[in-house]
Design an enzyme around this catalytic site. Structure first.
Site, short mmCIF file in Angstrom:
data_model
loop_
_atom_site.label_atom_id
_atom_site.label_comp_id
_atom_site.label_asym_id
_atom_site.label_seq_id
_atom_site.Cartn_x
_atom_site.Cartn_y
_atom_site.Cartn_z
N ASN A 182 111.61 35.27 -61.22
CA ASN A 182 112.67 34.30 -60.96
C ASN A 182 112.42 33.10 -61.87
OD1 ASN A 182 113.75 35.87 -58.90
ND2 ASN A 182 112.55 34.84 -57.31
N HIS A 193 105.43 26.68 -62.75
CA HIS A 193 104.43 27.42 -63.52
C HIS A 193 104.99 28.78 -63.95
CE1 HIS A 193 99.99 27.94 -64.32
NE2 HIS A 193 100.46 29.15 -64.57
N HIS A 195 105.42 32.31 -64.07
CA HIS A 195 104.91 33.36 -63.20
C HIS A 195 106.03 34.27 -62.74
CE1 HIS A 195 106.62 30.82 -60.07
NE2 HIS A 195 106.43 31.79 -59.20
#
Length: 382
Positions: A182, A193, A195
């Protein structure tokens, strides 16, 4: 890729963490997690919607998860004396069990049998939401996304996706593995961050069930015929040796891309090194092109459609799907009455126009920041 090193450890509350080191990263002993953590939350509950034949997870512990913290308290950065984050040591790519999972930490090995692929039509049916939810950190840096990584790092991320797909497919009770990213507050991310996540579901979600039903109705040549029909059409974006990227004929979203395998491969775990090498390059080129569409980073959801664990392996072909709700520089597509209530989609942009815009964005991104082939980075063993 044998030079991508994989090592495992446990966090202070017993959750697993797996480090994936880029080729060339020196081996060293990892610092232990010295935090004092509360016990893990109870496994959430799933409730069955008898009208839609879908399971809905009620995971109330997720209400308390961290929401857009400042960089100095980034929970996905390496731990420091002032930041007791989730990752004890420095890393290249790290994967760990989510502290606030939608599924798990319970598994079928505890006290529940594996859930059947087909959901029962029953009123008031409820089950523990067994399974696994993992966080995949693409970099120790606070800012960025998958598209900002180097080709070498993208290859390590692909390896992590593949190996975690393999590992989670072996966890008792998991029926479907879904790696995804996402990106953007418009999508609802709670951490800046770079990820992604991996969900190990205890059932086969509706999207995959519908694909299996379509294959059953059409025949097992559906994916091959679909790819053949797209390969010479106006919606092709990139044609590689092992994968082709295109905008689907019936694209729903303003921005929608599918990257489909040329051969029938059910999931990332079954890909070859050569296929993973190409995925690192093609996914990175597409991700960078998404940000070249407008003057601001594009919000999107990028996820891997894979075959269920142990079933329909010959039906579902590995496909990376990217969708974005941004239909103009200052406009988003919202799922209003028809889409949200009835599941009946109305597209704002024709797939052909969307493909033309994306091809221009790919050319722009390739010129601004070319994606280096793995051979020039020294990453490939072959």
């Amino acid at each position: 890729m044998s030079r991508i090193r994989q090592t495992s450890d446990l966090l202070a509350d017993g959750r697993e963490i797996v480090y994936f080191d880029d080729p060339g990263t020196p081996a060293r002993e990892r610092r232990a997690d010295s935090r004092a953590l509360d016990p893990r939350p109870q496994t959430p509950t799933m409730r069955f919607d008898a009208l839609s034949a879908e399971w809905v997870t009620v995971a109330t512990a997720r209400q308390g998860r961290v929401h857009l913290p400042p960089a100095e308290f980034d929970p996905l950065a390496p731990q420091s004396p002032t930041n007791p984050s989730e990752i004890p040591d420095d890393y290249d790519v790290a994967v760990f069990e989510n502290r606030s999972p939608s599924f798990g930490p319970g598994t079928a090995a505890d006290d529940q049998p594996a859930l059947a692929v087909e959901a029962p039509i029953a009123l008031g049916a409820a089950r523990p939401a067994i399974g696994r939810c993992e966080v995949v950190c693409f970099s120790p840096d606070h800012a960025g996304s998958f598209g900002t990584q180097s080709t070498l790092r993208a290859r390590t991320v692909v390896e992590a996706w593949a190996e975690r797909t393999r590992a989670l497919s072996a966890v008792p009770g998991i029926a479907q593995v879904f790696p995804f990213e996402n990106r953007g507050v418009e999508i609802g991310v709670t951490l800046h961050h770079p990820h992604g996540q991996i969900y190990g579901y205890p059932y086969v979600p509706q999207r995959i069930r519908r694909i299996c039903q379509s294959v059953e109705a059409y025949g097992q040549g559906l994916f091959a015929d679909l790819l053949d029909s797209e390969a010479t059409g106006p919606r092709v974006l990139i044609a590689g040796e092992h994968f082709t990227a295109f905008v689907p004929f019936a694209a729903r979203w303003p921005v929608e891309v599918q990257l489909m395998a040329h051969r029938h491969v059910p999931d990332l775990a079954e890909t070859t090194d050569a296929e993973r090498d190409e995925l690192a390059v093609l996914t990175l080129r597409i991700a960078r092109a998404l940000d070249a569409l407008y003057d601001a980073p594009l919000p999107y959801i990028a996820g891997w459609l894979q075959a269920p664990v142990g079933r329909h392996r010959d039906d579902v072909r590995l496909t990376w799907q990217v969708t974005s709700p941004r239909r103009a520089a200052d406009k988003l597509k919202f799922l209003a009455g028809s889409e949200a209530a009835m599941g009946a989609w109305v597209a704002d942009i024709s797939p052909e126009d969307g493909a033309a815009r994306l091809r221009d964005a790919i050319a722009k991104a390739d010129e601004a920041r070319p994606v280096e082939p793995l051979a020039t980075t020294g990453a490939a063993d072959a």
